[in-house]
Design a protein around this motif. Sequence first.
Motif, PDB file in Angstrom:
ATOM      1  N   THR A 115      54.605  -1.141 -75.952  1.00 11.04           N
ATOM      2  CA  THR A 115      54.705  -0.024 -75.013  1.00 11.04           C
ATOM      3  C   THR A 115      54.121  -0.464 -73.671  1.00 11.04           C
ATOM      4  N   GLN A 116      54.819  -0.147 -72.605  1.00  9.76           N
ATOM      5  CA  GLN A 116      54.412  -0.590 -71.276  1.00  9.76           C
ATOM      6  C   GLN A 116      53.301   0.295 -70.733  1.00  9.76           C
ATOM      7  N   VAL A 117      52.255  -0.352 -70.254  1.00 12.68           N
ATOM      8  CA  VAL A 117      51.179   0.332 -69.534  1.00 12.68           C
ATOM      9  C   VAL A 117      51.128  -0.267 -68.137  1.00 12.68           C
ATOM     10  N   THR A 118      51.297   0.572 -67.140  1.00 10.45           N
ATOM     11  CA  THR A 118      51.269   0.129 -65.753  1.00 10.45           C
ATOM     12  C   THR A 118      50.208   0.930 -65.010  1.00 10.45           C
ATOM     13  N   VAL A 119      49.288   0.211 -64.375  1.00 12.06           N
ATOM     14  CA  VAL A 119      48.193   0.855 -63.653  1.00 12.06           C
ATOM     15  C   VAL A 119      48.334   0.491 -62.179  1.00 12.06           C
ATOM     16  N   SER A 120      48.531   1.480 -61.356  1.00 15.56           N
ATOM     17  CA  SER A 120      48.672   1.249 -59.926  1.00 15.56           C
ATOM     18  C   SER A 120      47.324   1.383 -59.232  1.00 15.56           C
ATOM     19  N   SER A 121      47.167   0.657 -58.153  1.00 12.49           N
ATOM     20  CA  SER A 121      45.881   0.680 -57.426  1.00 12.49           C
ATOM     21  C   SER A 121      45.852   1.776 -56.372  1.00 12.49           C
ATOM     22  N   LEU A 136      44.362   3.674 -79.539  1.00 17.30           N
ATOM     23  CA  LEU A 136      43.610   2.932 -78.540  1.00 17.30           C
ATOM     24  C   LEU A 136      43.425   3.866 -77.347  1.00 17.30           C
ATOM     25  N   GLN A 137      42.230   4.370 -77.190  1.00 13.11           N
ATOM     26  CA  GLN A 137      41.886   5.203 -76.041  1.00 13.11           C
ATOM     27  C   GLN A 137      41.462   4.286 -74.903  1.00 13.11           C
ATOM     28  N   MET A 138      42.154   4.381 -73.798  1.00 13.96           N
ATOM     29  CA  MET A 138      41.891   3.505 -72.657  1.00 13.96           C
ATOM     30  C   MET A 138      41.424   4.358 -71.481  1.00 13.96           C
ATOM     31  N   VAL A 193      50.111   5.034 -64.667  1.00 12.13           N
ATOM     32  CA  VAL A 193      48.952   5.808 -64.240  1.00 12.13           C
ATOM     33  C   VAL A 193      48.306   5.135 -63.035  1.00 12.13           C
ATOM     34  N   GLN A 194      47.367   5.831 -62.448  1.00  9.56           N
ATOM     35  CA  GLN A 194      46.604   5.267 -61.337  1.00  9.56           C
ATOM     36  C   GLN A 194      45.289   4.668 -61.847  1.00  9.56           C
ATOM     37  N   ALA A 195      44.742   3.777 -61.063  1.00 12.03           N
ATOM     38  CA  ALA A 195      43.459   3.181 -61.418  1.00 12.03           C
ATOM     39  C   ALA A 195      42.420   4.287 -61.637  1.00 12.03           C
ATOM     40  N   GLY A 196      41.654   4.143 -62.700  1.00 12.37           N
ATOM     41  CA  GLY A 196      40.651   5.139 -63.042  1.00 12.37           C
ATOM     42  C   GLY A 196      41.122   6.173 -64.046  1.00 12.37           C
ATOM     43  N   ASP A 197      42.418   6.240 -64.259  1.00 18.57           N
ATOM     44  CA  ASP A 197      42.974   7.213 -65.212  1.00 18.57           C
ATOM     45  C   ASP A 197      42.806   6.728 -66.645  1.00 18.57           C
ATOM     46  N   SER A 198      43.239   7.578 -67.567  1.00 17.44           N
ATOM     47  CA  SER A 198      43.148   7.269 -68.998  1.00 17.44           C
ATOM     48  C   SER A 198      44.509   7.390 -69.659  1.00 17.44           C
ATOM     49  N   LEU A 199      44.666   6.663 -70.748  1.00 20.42           N
ATOM     50  CA  LEU A 199      45.841   6.756 -71.605  1.00 20.42           C
ATOM     51  C   LEU A 199      45.384   6.569 -73.048  1.00 20.42           C
ATOM     52  N   ARG A 200      46.145   7.143 -73.958  1.00 21.71           N
ATOM     53  CA  ARG A 200      45.891   6.890 -75.374  1.00 21.71           C
ATOM     54  C   ARG A 200      47.167   6.388 -76.027  1.00 21.71           C
ATOM     55  N   LEU A 201      47.070   5.238 -76.648  1.00 18.14           N
ATOM     56  CA  LEU A 201      48.177   4.669 -77.399  1.00 18.14           C
ATOM     57  C   LEU A 201      48.012   5.012 -78.873  1.00 18.14           C
TER      58      LEU A 201
END
Length: 124
Positions: free
Chosen positions: A118-124, A81-83, A12-20
Amino acid sequence: QVPLVESGGGLVQAGDSLRLSCAASEGSFSRNRMGWFRQAPGKEREFVAGTNWYTAITYYADSVKGRFTASRDYAKSTVYLQMNSLKPEDTAVYYCAAGSGSGSNWRPLDFDSWGQGTQVTVSS
């Protein structure tokens, strides 16, 4: 040990959300604590958030307070986990874990069951 199955990571991009999500594949966690940890390359595994399975009391690392929310669905034997407001420094492999303990000290060694990560990758 309790078999745990994780899902929900991604890019995802910076500022986005993910839920694990993390489910007990055999129907029950059988532990009083469910924790979320993460490990970035070259770094130690660190506590992110946790939930007492029976009371639903939650705990957070200072780095994620106000952005991440841990929760649980007792009937589904699943924790979440809501991020939100993700940052590049949140990039890591995230693990859920089941264990025992009390208080505000969440140590990896107190957890005897771990998800596959699980991989979480946050791009700037």
